[in-house]
Design a protein around this motif. Structure first.
Motif, PDB file in Angstrom:
ATOM      1  N   ALA A   4      63.571  62.836  28.351  1.00 13.26           N
ATOM      2  CA  ALA A   4      63.215  61.422  28.188  1.00 13.26           C
ATOM      3  C   ALA A   4      63.002  60.815  29.557  1.00 13.26           C
ATOM      4  N   ARG A   5      61.772  60.867  30.050  1.00 14.51           N
ATOM      5  CA  ARG A   5      61.513  60.440  31.406  1.00 14.51           C
ATOM      6  C   ARG A   5      60.824  59.084  31.389  1.00 14.51           C
ATOM      7  N   VAL A   6      61.370  58.165  32.164  1.00 15.26           N
ATOM      8  CA  VAL A   6      60.763  56.848  32.285  1.00 15.26           C
ATOM      9  C   VAL A   6      60.087  56.775  33.640  1.00 15.26           C
ATOM     10  N   THR A   7      58.794  56.482  33.667  1.00 18.07           N
ATOM     11  CA  THR A   7      58.087  56.360  34.941  1.00 18.07           C
ATOM     12  C   THR A   7      57.484  54.975  35.054  1.00 18.07           C
ATOM     13  N   PRO A   8      57.400  54.325  36.212  1.00 15.73           N
ATOM     14  CA  PRO A   8      58.044  54.744  37.444  1.00 15.73           C
ATOM     15  C   PRO A   8      59.509  54.329  37.451  1.00 15.73           C
ATOM     16  N   LEU A  10      61.039  53.305  40.329  1.00 15.87           N
ATOM     17  CA  LEU A  10      61.289  52.446  41.485  1.00 15.87           C
ATOM     18  C   LEU A  10      61.479  50.988  41.083  1.00 15.87           C
ATOM     19  N   LEU A  11      60.769  50.556  40.010  1.00 19.14           N
ATOM     20  CA  LEU A  11      60.854  49.150  39.613  1.00 19.14           C
ATOM     21  C   LEU A  11      62.121  48.887  38.823  1.00 19.14           C
ATOM     22  N   PRO A  12      62.744  47.729  39.051  1.00 15.94           N
ATOM     23  CA  PRO A  12      63.955  47.397  38.295  1.00 15.94           C
ATOM     24  C   PRO A  12      63.585  46.722  36.972  1.00 15.94           C
ATOM     25  N   GLY A  13      64.602  46.530  36.156  1.00 14.35           N
ATOM     26  CA  GLY A  13      64.430  45.658  34.992  1.00 14.35           C
ATOM     27  C   GLY A  13      63.890  46.327  33.760  1.00 14.35           C
ATOM     28  N   PHE A  14      63.736  47.666  33.781  1.00  9.49           N
ATOM     29  CA  PHE A  14      63.204  48.312  32.586  1.00  9.49           C
ATOM     30  C   PHE A  14      64.150  48.150  31.404  1.00  9.49           C
ATOM     31  N   ALA A  17      64.370  44.501  29.986  1.00 10.44           N
ATOM     32  CA  ALA A  17      63.102  44.106  29.374  1.00 10.44           C
ATOM     33  C   ALA A  17      62.894  44.837  28.057  1.00 10.44           C
ATOM     34  N   LEU A  18      63.179  46.151  28.060  1.00  2.89           N
ATOM     35  CA  LEU A  18      63.029  46.903  26.813  1.00  2.89           C
ATOM     36  C   LEU A  18      64.045  46.416  25.790  1.00  2.89           C
ATOM     37  N   VAL A  20      65.277  43.334  25.430  1.00  2.27           N
ATOM     38  CA  VAL A  20      64.791  42.078  24.832  1.00  2.27           C
ATOM     39  C   VAL A  20      63.670  42.384  23.832  1.00  2.27           C
ATOM     40  N   THR A  21      62.759  43.296  24.238  1.00  2.00           N
ATOM     41  CA  THR A  21      61.638  43.648  23.371  1.00  2.00           C
ATOM     42  C   THR A  21      62.124  44.213  22.046  1.00  2.00           C
TER      43      THR A  21
END
Lengths: 276, 275
Positions: A4-8, A10-14, A17-18, A20-21
């Motif tokens: 289960a790879r999340v790209t990228p 480097l960015l925060p807040g995934f 945000a997911l 809340v979605t």
């Protein structure tokens, strides 16, 4: 490599945000729809089947499916004409015409409903001359069809327009210079490119028409077995406290919507693949 | 944009343009004109008294209240979805995207019915809420919930594809330069998508104001209490108060006009945001 790879990364807040979605999606959309399916499954399969095979329900479903299908096909034809004229020709009033296409999207369905009914009623601006010709429109299946075409038109125009604009007319010229007649150039060069958006637009119009209530309910006349559409029958059953019957019919409509949504995803993938 | 050369004979071209004008006039322009003709059939005074009637005024207020709740909720959700689904790749992403679109495909009547089932008095949740003095169905909360449901995809489906196509380079640069999440989001990402966000908000507002079917199922039709403007139109029309119905409808048509104008204006700017 993790599965289960999340790209990228480097960015925060995934995560938030997911979160809340998914929370919004679950609370507003999925949980209520699950409540419908749960209510529908609580009864026995036999009771469900009995509820959706009464003559009145079958007539309503058949009417809704057939009229939505016919209206989608007609919207596709008109969409082809309108998008062709709007994209390929330059003439005074073109921008106004283009802007008006969105009207059925923007106009509240109840407003569309009462307006079309008034227009096509036997004493209306359009209904009176048509009635004299022996073609009553309001309170007949034809009236429902008119409302559904009104509603479906922007879907087919707006899906065809960008594709038609992206097609280079030079390709047709090339076909013509190689000896293809105009008709053959359109059929062999243009049509294959336009088929995916045409089907996508028609499917969108069909899906919208199948569930539509506001713009149809006034013009349909709502006679059981004759001009009663499926969404209205759900409403009627609910008002008569036949919750099980309303739920069963609503489940059929929901499953149809979901199937159409999957079909649309396939169509979009096809269109994207065809045009790379 | 240069006008493309046309390959049809002049006669065919004029015929097609004529047919297009006739189609638009018949299907779109005539209905539009009819709204205003019917609304002003008995003069401006009658129109004014119809739209300033207490029930009409209450319907306008309720409609604005519902939109004032549904639209911000939608915008926040759309931004979160844009960030999570537009800036990141992860397993299950396309399923989430499909599910977000679901309210567009579902019949408004089904959308209303699910809230009646979930919050009605016969459901466990609805029963519990009723015992604690909270009415959802046939009351304002139900109307808000149904509106949030039907408008759910509007902002998200504008932002997700745009944020995806803009990529993450600028955000990553901001991060490398030491910006935190909020600085990155509000100083880099949000300015890049502001027109698309407004575009989605306009579409969402138009639908929230005009929603009829879903709201009709959950409202209970109590005039002066749970009637939104579209429901007020229906109530008047069913009582054969046609002029009043069209007067209220003309207000909704003006909202639709404003939305179309805003949409035309914003789509030009939103187009510039695409890389």
């Amino acid at each position: 490599m993790r599965a289960a790879r999340v790209t990228p990364s480097l960015l925060p807040g995934f995560g938030p945000a997911l979160g809340v979605t998914l929370l919004g999606l679950s609370l507003v959309v999925l949980a209520p729809l699950a409540a419908l399916l749960a209510t529908s499954l609580r009864g026995s399969p036999a009771a469900f089947l009995a509820a959706v095979t009464t003559p009145r329900v079958v007539a309503a479903l058949r009417l809704s499916f057939l009229l939505s299908l016919g209206a989608a096909a007609f919207s596709a034809l008109l969409g082809l004409l309108l998008s062709w004229v709007l994209v390929r020709y330059r003439f005074p009033g073109r921008r106004l015409l283009d802007a008006l296409i969105d009207l059925p999207f923007a106009l509240p369905t109840a407003v569309a409903g009462i307006t079309l009914t008034t227009l096509y009623a036997p004493n209306g601006w359009l209904g009176a001359p048509l009635a004299r010709l022996g073609v009553p429109v309001a309170f007949t299946p034809l009236g429902i069809g008119v409302a559904l075409v009104f509603l479906g038109l922007p879907f087919t125009v707006r899906t065809l327009q960008p594709v038609l604009a992206s097609l280079d007319a030079e390709v047709e010229d090339a076909a013509a210079s190689l000896g293809a007649g105009r008709f053959e150039a359109v059929r062999r060069v243009l049509f294959p490119e336009l088929l995916p958006p045409l089907l996508t637009g028609a499917t969108l119009a069909f899906a919208r028409g199948l569930g539509e209530y506001g713009s149809v309910v006034f013009i349909s006349g709502n006679m059981p077995m004759k001009t009663e559409i499926a969404p209205l029958l759900v409403m009627t059953k609910l008002e008569q406290y036949d919750v099980a019957g309303a739920t069963a019919l609503a489940t059929i409509l929901l499953v149809a919507s979901f199937a159409l949504l999957l079909l649309l995803n396939r169509l979009e993938a096809w269109a994207a693949g065809g045009r790379r | 944009m240069k006008a493309p050369r046309s390959r049809e004979p002049r006669a065919v071209r004029l015929l097609l343009i004529g047919l297009a004008f006739a189609t638009i006039a018949l299907f779109l322009l005539v209905p539009l004109a009819a709204v205003f003709v019917e609304a002003f059939r008995n003069g401006a005074g009658a129109w004014l008294s119809a739209v300033s009637d207490p029930d009409a005024r209450h319907a306008v207020k309720l409609t604005l209240l519902v939109a004032a709740i549904a639209v911000p909720v939608n915008a926040v959700f759309g931004l979160a979805a844009g960030w999570a689904l537009g800036k990141f790749r992860f397993p299950g992403r396309s399923l989430v995207l499909t599910l977000i679109d679901l309210p567009f495909a579902v019949s408004p009547i089904v959308a209303g019915l699910v809230f009646v089932l979930a919050f009605g008095r016969s459901s466990p949740l609805g029963g519990w809420l009723t015992r604690h003095g909270i009415e959802v169905v046939f009351a304002v909360p139900g109307i808000v919930l149904a509106t949030v449901f039907v408008t759910f995809p509007f902002v998200a489906r504008e932002l997700v594809p745009l944020m995806q196509s803009q990529g993450t380079d600028e955000e990553e640069a901001a991060r490398v330069l030491g910006a935190g999440f909020f600085t990155t989001f509000f100083r880099v990402t949000l300015p890049n998508v502001k027109w698309a966000l407004l575009y989605g908000i306009v579409l969402c507002t138009a639908r929230a104001v005009g929603e009829f079917g879903a709201v009709s199922v959950v409202s209970g039709h109590v005039r002066g209490v749970t009637n939104t403007l579209p429901l007020h139109v229906e109530a008047l029309y069913n009582e054969y108060a046609f002029q009043g119905a069209f007067a209220a409808a003309s207000l909704l048509t003006l909202v639709a006009f404003a939305a179309m104008l805003a949409k035309a204006f914003l789509s030009r700017h939103a187009g510039e945001e695409a890389p």
